[in-house]
Design an enzyme around this catalytic site. Structure first.
Site, mmCIF file in Angstrom:
data_model
loop_
_atom_site.group_PDB
_atom_site.id
_atom_site.type_symbol
_atom_site.label_atom_id
_atom_site.label_comp_id
_atom_site.label_asym_id
_atom_site.label_seq_id
_atom_site.Cartn_x
_atom_site.Cartn_y
_atom_site.Cartn_z
ATOM 1 N N GLY A 49 0.817 -1.208 0.000
ATOM 2 C CA GLY A 49 0.000 0.000 0.000
ATOM 3 C C GLY A 49 0.856 1.265 0.000
ATOM 4 N N THR A 50 1.956 1.225 0.716
ATOM 5 C CA THR A 50 2.819 2.413 0.805
ATOM 6 C C THR A 50 3.304 2.816 -0.584
ATOM 7 O OG1 THR A 50 3.513 1.760 3.020
ATOM 8 C CG2 THR A 50 4.950 3.310 1.848
ATOM 9 N N ASN A 127 -7.865 3.630 8.964
ATOM 10 C CA ASN A 127 -7.216 2.473 9.575
ATOM 11 C C ASN A 127 -7.303 2.473 11.090
ATOM 12 O OD1 ASN A 127 -5.479 4.730 8.668
ATOM 13 N ND2 ASN A 127 -3.926 3.768 9.941
ATOM 14 N N GLN A 155 -7.457 -0.363 3.436
ATOM 15 C CA GLN A 155 -8.254 -0.988 4.499
ATOM 16 C C GLN A 155 -9.543 -1.623 4.004
ATOM 17 O OE1 GLN A 155 -7.864 -1.443 7.797
ATOM 18 N NE2 GLN A 155 -5.806 -0.595 7.848
ATOM 19 N N SER A 175 -3.633 -2.940 -0.604
ATOM 20 C CA SER A 175 -2.595 -3.715 0.067
ATOM 21 C C SER A 175 -3.151 -5.105 0.330
ATOM 22 C CB SER A 175 -2.235 -3.019 1.381
ATOM 23 O OG SER A 175 -1.338 -3.802 2.115
ATOM 24 N N ALA A 176 -2.359 -6.144 0.036
ATOM 25 C CA ALA A 176 -2.883 -7.516 0.128
ATOM 26 C C ALA A 176 -3.042 -8.010 1.558
ATOM 27 C CB ALA A 176 -1.962 -8.463 -0.643
ATOM 28 N N HIS A 177 -2.126 -7.585 2.445
ATOM 29 C CA HIS A 177 -2.107 -8.247 3.758
ATOM 30 C C HIS A 177 -3.211 -7.776 4.699
ATOM 31 C CE1 HIS A 177 0.026 -5.078 6.260
ATOM 32 N NE2 HIS A 177 0.315 -4.636 5.055
ATOM 33 N N THR A 213 11.503 -6.747 -11.252
ATOM 34 C CA THR A 213 10.856 -8.050 -11.477
ATOM 35 C C THR A 213 9.692 -8.198 -10.502
ATOM 36 O OG1 THR A 213 12.967 -8.939 -12.164
ATOM 37 C CG2 THR A 213 11.279 -10.542 -11.544
ATOM 38 N N CYS A 298 3.568 3.942 15.590
ATOM 39 C CA CYS A 298 4.518 4.129 14.500
ATOM 40 C C CYS A 298 5.461 2.940 14.467
ATOM 41 C CB CYS A 298 5.239 5.460 14.607
ATOM 42 S SG CYS A 298 6.132 5.692 16.123
HETATM 43 N N1 PLP Z 1 -2.719 2.877 3.957
HETATM 44 C C1 PLP Z 1 -3.443 2.426 4.989
HETATM 45 C C2 PLP Z 1 -4.786 3.026 5.271
HETATM 46 C C3 PLP Z 1 -2.959 1.400 5.814
HETATM 47 O O1 PLP Z 1 -3.675 0.978 6.846
HETATM 48 C C4 PLP Z 1 -1.689 0.863 5.515
HETATM 49 C C5 PLP Z 1 -1.096 -0.185 6.367
HETATM 50 O O2 PLP Z 1 -0.763 0.018 7.502
HETATM 51 C C6 PLP Z 1 -0.973 1.369 4.423
HETATM 52 C C7 PLP Z 1 -1.516 2.365 3.671
HETATM 53 C C8 PLP Z 1 0.391 0.845 4.072
HETATM 54 O O3 PLP Z 1 0.270 -0.406 3.455
HETATM 55 P P1 PLP Z 1 1.531 -1.412 3.359
HETATM 56 O O4 PLP Z 1 1.833 -1.818 4.761
HETATM 57 O O5 PLP Z 1 1.027 -2.538 2.492
HETATM 58 O O6 PLP Z 1 2.635 -0.663 2.716
#
Ligand code: PLP
Length: 359
Positions: A49-50, A127, A155, A175-177, A213, A298
């Protein structure tokens, strides 16, 4: 994921094994496209996600020199960091006391832009509180001013219905996890024709928007998680488990549950008991074998007061006593009962005065 690991080949290779790996990637891309009502060719896989947020924000703003980024304290630090890194002009939008973006303040900001291009960053659901945001309404206001909208949906995929067209956004990050897929893989969807430049250059993978890759096994796992959650059949069960937890703690303690009356993610509960500090709660629950987080933790593991709760007007003493309890695909009713019992036992020890009447 095991299939992809067994293949082991580079999806850019033209040999049979490479084509097998490519098939894993493209199958997952189609699964994501179907889940969000978008086109597979408008999806770029990332490391999470980041990176998806960074690609959307920094990659778009490179092409919009007169942009003013509109954002709020709701946003994840990944979004805030990307906005800062872009160097673009910014305007912060207020939150209402219900924890949603203040659409009146957004309207005012859009009136004040002096001809510049608005670029709104509004997450789909928060989140920390789980509160769902008025993305479609906000996007409509921004579009009326010929602006663009980026939505961080890290989320919500796998938990809420998503249709990128109905939401009217230009970019959406995943984000997959967060819904049972593997860690370290995510994706960005962008509207065909929306401005977007790569932020990393190299081998030109992912239509030259994300060189490197592909994480084939991670992407395969992402696709599998999407397929499993496509019908959102588990959502009601997760909500029932979360609601059981909240009913038990509310029955015995004067807690505040943030966003209780708003539309929220099914598995998220953010609650506070004044005088019971967040970090004490996290430690007490950990000792009882229950893993919870403070409103905002954090990466160093230190507990920091939540910007989201503060922006909602929650007083410092209460915001400093908030924790986030998350239930998901693997949670059971017994887990929620154990979590409630452990929390109540620790709360009674820490703030006995709050329980005077009931004891
Ligand atoms: N955006 C939101 C709202 C999230 O909750 C998170 C994860 O903590 C992220 C972005 C970042 O995702 P990732 O950990 O897959 O980089």
């Amino acid at each position: 994921m095991l299939t992809a690991l067994d293949i082991g080949a580079n999806p850019s290779s033209v040999h049979g094994e490479g084509r097998d790996a490519r098939r894993v990637v493209e199958t997952a891309r189609t699964s994501l496209a179907n889940a969000i009502g978008g086109r597979a060719e408008d999806i770029v896989f990332t490391s999470g996600g980041t990176e998806a947020n960074a690609l959307a924000i920094q990659g778009a703003l490179k092409l919009i020199p007169d942009a003013v980024v509109l954002w709020s304290d709701l946003e994840h630090s990944a979004v805030k960091g990307a906005i800062e890194a872009s160097g673009a002009q910014q305007r912060k939008i207020k939150l209402t006391s219900e924890g949603i973006l203040d659409l009146d303040d957004l309207g005012n900001a859009l009136e004040d832009l002096g001809g510049k291009t608005p670029f709104l960053c509004l997450m789909h659901a928060n989140n920390e509180t789980g509160i769902v945001q008025p993305v479609a309404e906000a996007a409509r206001l921004v579009r009326e001013k010929d602006g663009l909208v980026h939505c961080d949906a890290a989320q919500t995929l796998g938990k809420l219905k998503i249709n990128v067209g109905l939401l009217g956004v230009d970019y959406m990050a995943f984000s997959a996890h967060k819904f049972g897929g593997p860690q370290g893989v995510g994706a960005l969807w962008f509207r065909a024709g929306a401005p977007l430049k790569p932020i990393m250059l190299g081998g030109g993978q992912e239509r030259s928007l994300r060189s490197g890759t592909e994480n084939v096994s991670g992407i395969g796992g992402f696709g599998a998680a999407i397929d499993v959650t496509a019908e959102l059949t588990g959502v009601e069960r997760v909500q029932e488990i979360r609601d059981r937890f909240e009913a038990l703690v509310e029955a015995s303690a004067p807690v505040t549950i943030f966003g209780k009356t708003s539309e929220r993610l099914p598995g998220t509960s953010n609650l506070a008991l004044e005088g019971f500090k967040s970090e004490t709660q996290v430690m007490a629950m950990d000792l009882a074998g229950v893993a919870v987080s403070a409103g905002s933790a954090c990466s160093s593991g230190k507990v920091r007061q939540s910007d989201v709760l503060t922006a909602m007007g929650v007083p410092d003493e209460l915001a400093g006593s908030a924790i986030r309890v998350s239930f998901g695909w693997a949670s059971t009713l017994a887990d929620s009962e154990k979590a409630a019992e452990s929390w109540l036992a620790a709360a009674k020890r820490a703030v006995p005065s709050a329980f005077k009447e009931s004891t």
